[in-house]
Design an enzyme around this catalytic site. Structure first.
Site, PDB file in Angstrom:
ATOM      1  N   GLU A   1      26.172  -1.876  70.299  1.00 41.66           N
ATOM      2  CA  GLU A   1      27.154  -0.810  70.128  1.00 41.66           C
ATOM      3  C   GLU A   1      26.440   0.501  69.788  1.00 41.66           C
ATOM      4  OE1 GLU A   1      30.758  -1.951  68.200  1.00 41.66           O
ATOM      5  OE2 GLU A   1      31.178   0.086  67.520  1.00 41.66           O
TER       6      GLU A   1
ATOM      7  N   HIS B   1      31.396   8.787  67.900  1.00 45.11           N
ATOM      8  CA  HIS B   1      31.188   7.589  68.712  1.00 45.11           C
ATOM      9  C   HIS B   1      30.940   7.945  70.170  1.00 45.11           C
ATOM     10  CE1 HIS B   1      31.565   3.392  69.854  1.00 45.11           C
ATOM     11  NE2 HIS B   1      32.341   3.790  70.854  1.00 45.11           N
TER      12      HIS B   1
END
Length: 442
Positions: free
Chosen positions: A88, A397
């Site tokens: 991630e 993100h």
């Protein structure tokens, strides 16, 4: 018409690796390319590849995910460079940012509450619970004596069997009893040790009961259902926290002073304590950090997560594993999680990168690794809740995800550099990146 991929394959595990590759490749329209792709991830060192092949059944190749580090992780006054393995995009960045932020405010504080691990012998027996309870003192001695050949080395290291408790579940299931056994396994995770002891206990229990001549014949028979460790380890627990005066949070949110930010942050964490939807995502963020350290050090992240999620539900509702305390002008952010990890044995010794990770951490004890992994869980939780309560999660993100999107469109190095500059002050989205690349490729 039955598809080829629906067939049942017999004897797959007995095939040679090349034969398995060929068989799997038949599922694709371009088998030659598939075999080449899978082989391209084989390690160039044949001995290392053989090692990886033997970790698991039916290994075809290696699956590569990034290995990164989070610097400036200060825990109890010591600073670590923490290895993290995760795919991630934002996890290592979030951990690093939090570590730097808190290193300027005293760092992480951590303490191991306890390190007890648990196993169970599940069995059926037709007598009264009171009879078994009366036999327990003698049975405990018999069981402990029966496993001395297994526990001797562990006892020399300060570990072994701590306690054996009889549990009566006959109200729930007819004739069902359980021996609940607690262990200390020192620096090893101890799964094989625990399971070996439990299986030996099971046989010793049958012998012990068979020799109870004072009991009726039917009560001298015990049916062993199963003997296995439990991954729920509420007494293998670590507590980690960060704290600072509220005034030191003044610049976290441009629109709020330190106390107002802390109150908003606290409310966000309290929401995760009362709402299961929020709690699930909140705790997943904690395990982003913990799992990454567990994988990097060759520990079983699935067992660690299972224990954590069960612990989060210990009062009957699934809740946040972290909490906030605000008192006397101080902000305190606390994470308490079960954490059964090891630094010797298993993959920690066999996997070349796991050994390297532990060396990078200064060859920690299991207790020290508990504190390091939990600090990375708290670090990710801090960064996530901080982003959510200020600028939102997507800004940071998606910035980290930008290069994944660029790689999807096969951007050149020049295009990536231009895009990184362009999106410094632009909202990143899949469609936005596609449109930008299209514009500069004209």
């Amino acid at each position: 018409m039955k598809r080829r991929r629906d067939r049942i394959i017999s004897g797959f595990s007995k095939l040679l690796k090349e034969e398995k590759l060929k068989l799997v490749a038949e599922y694709f329209e371009n088998p030659g390319e598939v075999i080449s792709l899978l082989k391209s991830f084989w390690h160039s060192d044949e001995e290392k590849q053989k090692l990886f092949d033997e970790f698991s059944e039916n290994t075809l190749t290696n699956f590569v995910i990034p290995y990164g580090v989070a610097p400036n992780v200060m825990i109890n006054g010591q600073t670590y460079l923490v290895p993290m393995v995760i795919e991630e995009s934002s996890v290592v960045a979030a951990a690093s940012a939090a570590a730097k932020f808190w290193s300027e405010r005293g760092g992480f504080r951590s303490e191991v509450v306890d390190t007890k691990k648990v196993g169970q012998v599940h069995f059926s027996w037709s007598g009264q619970a009171a009879t078994l309870h009366a036999l327990m003192p003698e049975l405990r001695s018999h069981l402990v004596s029966a496993v001395k050949h297994i526990t001797a080395n562990m006892e020399k290291r300060g570990g072994g069997v701590l306690d054996i408790e009889l549990k009566d579940f006959t109200r729930e299931i007819d004739n069902y009893f359980q021996l609940l056994v607690t262990f200390e396994t020192k620096d090893s995770m101890g799964a094989n040790f625990i399971n070996s002891v439990l299986e030996e206990f099971a046989q010793a229990l049958k012998v012990f009961m068979a020799n109870r001549l004072e009991l009726p014949d039917e009560q001298r028979q015990v049916e062993i259902i199963m003997s296995i460790l439990s991954n729920y380890t509420p007494e293998c627990l670590v507590r980690t926290w960060v704290e600072c005066p509220l005034s030191q949070l003044d610049n976290v949110d441009e629109s709020l002073d330190g106390e107002a930010f802390a109150r908003k942050f606290e409310k966000a964490v309290r929401i995760a304590q009362v709402d299961v939807y929020r709690a699930t995502t909140h705790n997943k963020g904690i395990y982003n950090g913990i799992d990454a350290v567990a994988i990097a050090t060759g520990n079983d992240f699935r067992a660690i997560e299972a224990a954590g999620h069960a612990y989060a539900s210990r009062d009957g509702q699934y809740r946040s594993l972290s909490r906030v305390e605000i008192a006397d002008g101080m902000f305190r952010f606390i994470l308490e999680v079960p954490m059964a990890v090891g630094t010797v044995g298993g993959l920690t010794s066999l996997h070349p990168l796991a050994k390297y990770s532990l060396e990078m951490l200064g060859n920690p004890t299991a207790r020290e690794l508990m504190m390091i992994a939990s600090a990375m869980g708290l670090a990710n939780n801090w960064s996530a809740v901080r982003s959510l309560t200020t600028k939102g999660i997507q800004a940071g993100h998606m910035k980290m995800h930008l290069f994944n999107i660029l790689n999807h469109f096969k951007a050149t190095d020049e295009e990536k550099a231009a895009a990184a500059e362009y999106f410094k002050d632009q909202k990143v989205s899949f469609a936005g990146v596609a449109q930008y690349l299209s514009s500069i490729r004209k």
